[in-house]
Enzyme design. Sequence first.
Site, PDB file in Angstrom:
ATOM      1  N   ASP A  63       0.870  -1.168   0.000  1.00 52.75           N
ATOM      2  CA  ASP A  63       0.000   0.000   0.000  1.00 52.75           C
ATOM      3  C   ASP A  63       0.921   1.236   0.000  1.00 52.75           C
ATOM      4  O   ASP A  63       2.135   1.104   0.230  1.00 52.75           O
ATOM      5  CB  ASP A  63      -0.845  -0.075   1.274  1.00 52.75           C
ATOM      6  CG  ASP A  63      -1.619   1.188   1.536  1.00 52.75           C
ATOM      7  OD1 ASP A  63      -2.413   1.571   0.678  1.00 52.75           O
ATOM      8  OD2 ASP A  63      -1.409   1.811   2.597  1.00 52.75           O
ATOM      9  N   ASP A  65      -0.157   5.187   0.925  1.00 50.66           N
ATOM     10  CA  ASP A  65      -0.405   6.187   1.969  1.00 50.66           C
ATOM     11  C   ASP A  65      -0.378   5.564   3.359  1.00 50.66           C
ATOM     12  O   ASP A  65      -1.103   4.604   3.634  1.00 50.66           O
ATOM     13  CB  ASP A  65      -1.775   6.859   1.756  1.00 50.66           C
ATOM     14  CG  ASP A  65      -1.771   7.803   0.570  1.00 50.66           C
ATOM     15  OD1 ASP A  65      -0.846   8.612   0.465  1.00 50.66           O
ATOM     16  OD2 ASP A  65      -2.702   7.721  -0.251  1.00 50.66           O
TER      17      ASP A  65
HETATM   18  N1  LIG Z   1     -10.368  11.908  -0.212  1.00 48.77           N
HETATM   19  C1  LIG Z   1      -9.563  11.039   0.386  1.00 48.77           C
HETATM   20  C2  LIG Z   1      -9.740   9.676   0.239  1.00 48.77           C
HETATM   21  C3  LIG Z   1      -8.878   8.828   0.900  1.00 48.77           C
HETATM   22  N2  LIG Z   1      -7.882   9.313   1.654  1.00 48.77           N
HETATM   23  C4  LIG Z   1      -6.944   8.407   2.338  1.00 48.77           C
HETATM   24  O1  LIG Z   1      -6.090   7.832   1.398  1.00 48.77           O
HETATM   25  C5  LIG Z   1      -5.796   6.480   1.747  1.00 48.77           C
HETATM   26  C6  LIG Z   1      -5.792   5.634   0.493  1.00 48.77           C
HETATM   27  O2  LIG Z   1      -4.540   5.444  -0.071  1.00 48.77           O
HETATM   28  P1  LIG Z   1      -3.696   4.085   0.150  1.00 48.77           P
HETATM   29  O3  LIG Z   1      -2.392   4.336  -0.569  1.00 48.77           O
HETATM   30  O4  LIG Z   1      -3.504   3.921   1.610  1.00 48.77           O
HETATM   31  O5  LIG Z   1      -4.473   2.963  -0.464  1.00 48.77           O
HETATM   32  C7  LIG Z   1      -6.940   6.030   2.643  1.00 48.77           C
HETATM   33  O6  LIG Z   1      -6.478   5.281   3.725  1.00 48.77           O
HETATM   34  C8  LIG Z   1      -7.645   7.302   3.060  1.00 48.77           C
HETATM   35  O7  LIG Z   1      -7.618   7.525   4.447  1.00 48.77           O
HETATM   36  C9  LIG Z   1      -7.706  10.669   1.767  1.00 48.77           C
HETATM   37  O8  LIG Z   1      -6.767  11.121   2.464  1.00 48.77           O
HETATM   38  N3  LIG Z   1      -8.556  11.511   1.138  1.00 48.77           N
HETATM   39 MG   LIG Z   2      -2.776   3.252   3.340  1.00 49.77          MG
END
Ligand SMILES: Nc1ccn([C@@H]2O[C@H](COP(=O)(O)O)[C@@H](O)[C@H]2O)c(=O)n1
Ligand SMILES: [Mg+2]
Length: 316
Positions: A63, A65
């Site tokens: 993953d 973030d």
């Molecule tokens: N508008 C948004 C939507 C989602 N998030 C965060 O991004 C993360 C997703 O990315 P990964 O690389 O972890 O898959 C997710 O955990 C959400 O909390 C955001 O900040 N803003």
């Molecule tokens: Mg994440």
Amino acid sequence: MIYHIPWINMPVRAVLGIWHQLSKKEIPELAKCSVLMRERSKVEETIYSMQQAGAGSLQVISDFDMTLTRFAYNGKRMPTTHNILDNRLLINEACAKRMRELMNTYYPIEIDTNRSAEEKLPLMVEWWTKVHKLLIQQKIRKDMLGMAVKESNAMLRDGYKQFFDRLSENQVPLLIFSAGVGDVLEEVIRQNHVFHPNVHVISNYMDFDHTGVLRSFQGQLIHTFNKREGALSQAAGLRQLKGRSNVLLLGDSLGDLTMADGVSEPKNILTIGFLNDQVEERKESYINSFDIVLVNDETLDVPNSILRYITSSRNK
Ligand SMILES: Nc1ccn([C@@H]2O[C@H](COP(=O)(O)O)[C@@H](O)[C@H]2O)c(=O)n1
Ligand SMILES: [Mg+2]
């Protein structure tokens, strides 16, 4: 004491109750108090098995973030790829305010232990869809993304260089599977000089018109709880991952556990979960779900130590 009987295969050794117990010297990082494991012996056996198979059988699925990037620094929350877009070069104040409101509504749902993934799923679609719509209305310019990343606080976790470089040097494919914004993610790793040829990204990519203005997002939306679909439809087809039956999976959400569902005939899958937030509330479910749980650990020390051990194999 190390029980190493190589001519007896793993299932037989497991039945006999003898496994390869890693010595403290082999992976000392596993003894850190931030490391939790439900079944240490199974973890050790899996790592040993992966080391015996060598780097040639390994793939890493991660993953992005809050897994490859830091969750906090000096007590301050670090931005996700979506949050990096909160920059006046790209979006106006009203849009930024609305995005923050949506974050405050939906993020607590995303990490709520009292709701099932099925219950969260439509709400996550709602969150991502609303935010992507807002971003499209802002007519974001592709050529401004690099500057927004530069001006952001985003940081890869400590030890990131060693992590990316070791995988590249050993020709181990790294699949970054993110529900964030792919264009921003790529810019973060490019600016940190670790976007090596072995790195493959599956994410939400922006689609720009011929003048470089955002007009939509490409393909099927990826959010935290539908990574399985992406794993089956996209990751499974990646030529570079074929024949690599040992998987090291890194994530920070329970939804990340499905990222390896597209791997055909996996032999060993070792999952590592970063538990960054709501630690006490989520500890039990993380321990029951990931093989290794890292509590408030802003480094890649544990994955790095496991990779060091696996890639030290003679048969790379
Ligand atoms: N508008 C948004 C939507 C989602 N998030 C965060 O991004 C993360 C997703 O990315 P990964 O690389 O972890 O898959 C997710 O955990 C959400 O909390 C955001 O900040 N803003
Ligand atoms: Mg994440």
